[in-house]
Scaffold this motif. Sequence first.
Motif, short mmCIF file in Angstrom:
data_model
loop_
_atom_site.label_atom_id
_atom_site.label_comp_id
_atom_site.label_asym_id
_atom_site.label_seq_id
_atom_site.Cartn_x
_atom_site.Cartn_y
_atom_site.Cartn_z
N HIS A 59 -22.86 2.97 -52.83
CA HIS A 59 -21.26 2.30 -52.63
C HIS A 59 -20.21 2.76 -53.94
CE1 HIS A 59 -21.46 0.27 -48.85
NE2 HIS A 59 -22.69 0.03 -49.31
N ALA A 60 -20.88 3.43 -54.91
CA ALA A 60 -20.08 3.78 -55.85
C ALA A 60 -19.71 5.20 -55.62
CB ALA A 60 -21.05 4.02 -57.42
N THR A 61 -20.22 5.91 -54.79
CA THR A 61 -19.86 7.13 -54.69
C THR A 61 -18.89 7.34 -53.55
OG1 THR A 61 -22.11 8.05 -55.37
CG2 THR A 61 -20.85 9.64 -53.87
N PHE A 62 -19.22 6.57 -52.20
CA PHE A 62 -18.36 6.79 -50.90
C PHE A 62 -17.61 5.36 -50.60
CE2 PHE A 62 -22.29 8.98 -50.56
CZ PHE A 62 -21.94 10.44 -50.49
N SER A 63 -16.39 5.66 -50.06
CA SER A 63 -15.68 4.66 -49.40
C SER A 63 -16.18 4.22 -48.23
CB SER A 63 -14.01 5.11 -49.13
OG SER A 63 -14.14 6.03 -47.89
N ALA A 70 -18.83 10.23 -42.18
CA ALA A 70 -19.45 11.60 -42.62
C ALA A 70 -20.98 11.11 -43.03
CB ALA A 70 -18.81 12.29 -43.70
N TYR A 71 -21.08 9.96 -43.72
CA TYR A 71 -22.62 9.48 -44.35
C TYR A 71 -23.14 8.38 -43.54
CZ TYR A 71 -20.70 12.71 -47.73
OH TYR A 71 -20.18 13.97 -48.22
N HIS A 72 -23.22 8.48 -42.34
CA HIS A 72 -23.72 7.27 -41.76
C HIS A 72 -25.47 7.44 -41.35
CE1 HIS A 72 -21.94 9.65 -38.56
NE2 HIS A 72 -22.91 9.64 -37.80
N TYR A 98 -33.58 -0.81 -62.52
CA TYR A 98 -32.20 -1.21 -62.02
C TYR A 98 -31.39 -1.12 -63.49
CZ TYR A 98 -27.77 -2.95 -60.83
OH TYR A 98 -26.68 -3.06 -60.48
N THR A 99 -30.16 -0.42 -63.44
CA THR A 99 -29.30 -0.12 -64.44
C THR A 99 -27.97 -0.10 -63.57
OG1 THR A 99 -28.74 1.08 -66.41
CG2 THR A 99 -29.22 2.28 -64.76
N ARG A 100 -26.96 -0.29 -64.64
CA ARG A 100 -25.70 -0.27 -64.13
C ARG A 100 -25.22 0.84 -63.55
NH1 ARG A 100 -19.99 -1.14 -67.24
NH2 ARG A 100 -18.60 -1.51 -65.34
N THR A 101 -24.33 0.90 -62.33
CA THR A 101 -24.09 2.22 -61.72
C THR A 101 -22.54 2.18 -61.90
OG1 THR A 101 -25.82 1.87 -60.17
CG2 THR A 101 -24.13 3.31 -59.50
N PHE A 102 -22.19 3.42 -62.13
CA PHE A 102 -20.60 3.55 -62.43
C PHE A 102 -20.21 4.25 -61.07
CE2 PHE A 102 -22.54 3.40 -66.41
CZ PHE A 102 -21.77 2.46 -67.20
N THR A 103 -18.79 3.73 -60.99
CA THR A 103 -18.08 4.46 -60.04
C THR A 103 -17.62 5.78 -59.87
OG1 THR A 103 -17.22 2.31 -59.23
CG2 THR A 103 -16.10 4.21 -58.38
N SER A 104 -17.84 6.69 -59.13
CA SER A 104 -17.54 7.95 -59.23
C SER A 104 -16.11 8.45 -59.58
CB SER A 104 -18.02 8.69 -57.97
OG SER A 104 -17.46 10.14 -57.72
N ASN A 105 -15.78 9.44 -60.42
CA ASN A 105 -14.40 9.59 -60.49
C ASN A 105 -13.83 10.19 -59.33
OD1 ASN A 105 -14.28 8.74 -63.13
ND2 ASN A 105 -14.69 10.56 -63.94
N LYS A 106 -14.55 10.87 -58.35
CA LYS A 106 -14.26 11.19 -57.35
C LYS A 106 -13.70 10.25 -56.16
CE LYS A 106 -17.08 15.27 -57.20
NZ LYS A 106 -18.32 16.05 -56.64
N LYS A 107 -14.08 9.34 -56.26
CA LYS A 107 -13.92 8.20 -55.33
C LYS A 107 -12.80 7.20 -55.92
CE LYS A 107 -15.39 3.79 -53.43
NZ LYS A 107 -16.67 2.76 -53.21
N LYS A 108 -12.48 6.98 -57.17
CA LYS A 108 -11.41 6.50 -57.96
C LYS A 108 -10.14 7.07 -57.72
CE LYS A 108 -14.08 4.71 -62.19
NZ LYS A 108 -14.11 5.12 -63.55
N TYR A 109 -10.17 8.58 -57.88
CA TYR A 109 -8.97 8.83 -57.57
C TYR A 109 -8.50 9.68 -56.13
CZ TYR A 109 -9.30 8.80 -62.46
OH TYR A 109 -9.31 8.09 -63.84
N ARG A 110 -9.11 8.84 -55.11
CA ARG A 110 -8.69 9.31 -53.79
C ARG A 110 -7.43 8.76 -53.32
NH1 ARG A 110 -14.72 9.06 -51.93
NH2 ARG A 110 -15.51 10.48 -53.07
#
Length: 110
Positions: A59-63, A70-72, A98-110
């Motif tokens: 969920h941090a990588t894809f909308s 595309a990713y189902h 488990y550790t915190r996961t950061f949102t991908s920059n690719k996802k942030k700037y779409r």
Amino acid sequence: MARHLYIPELHDAPVVEALCPLCGRPLGSENIDRHHLIPKSLKGREQFPIHKICHRKIHATFSERELLHAYHTWDALKDNADIAAFIEWVANKPSGFYTRTFTSNKKKYR
């Protein structure tokens, strides 16, 4: 008095531990989430147990739209370069890691 039947196939069968469908590591019993391959908000119903860290990475990588179109499938997710790098990184971690996961920059700037 109740009688219990002994069925050798059931008692002698090896115990198979459930594996995470994304990273392939044993699920264990802590930090487990459920993932909808088709997002619930987009009418997905089927859920799969998955490590919390793996779920957060998806969920941090894809909308949700990307997941729907595309990713189902697990194979489509694993074929993505970001997810493949994540799987390689997490491969030697214990099942409850488990550790915190950061949102991908690719996802942030779409």
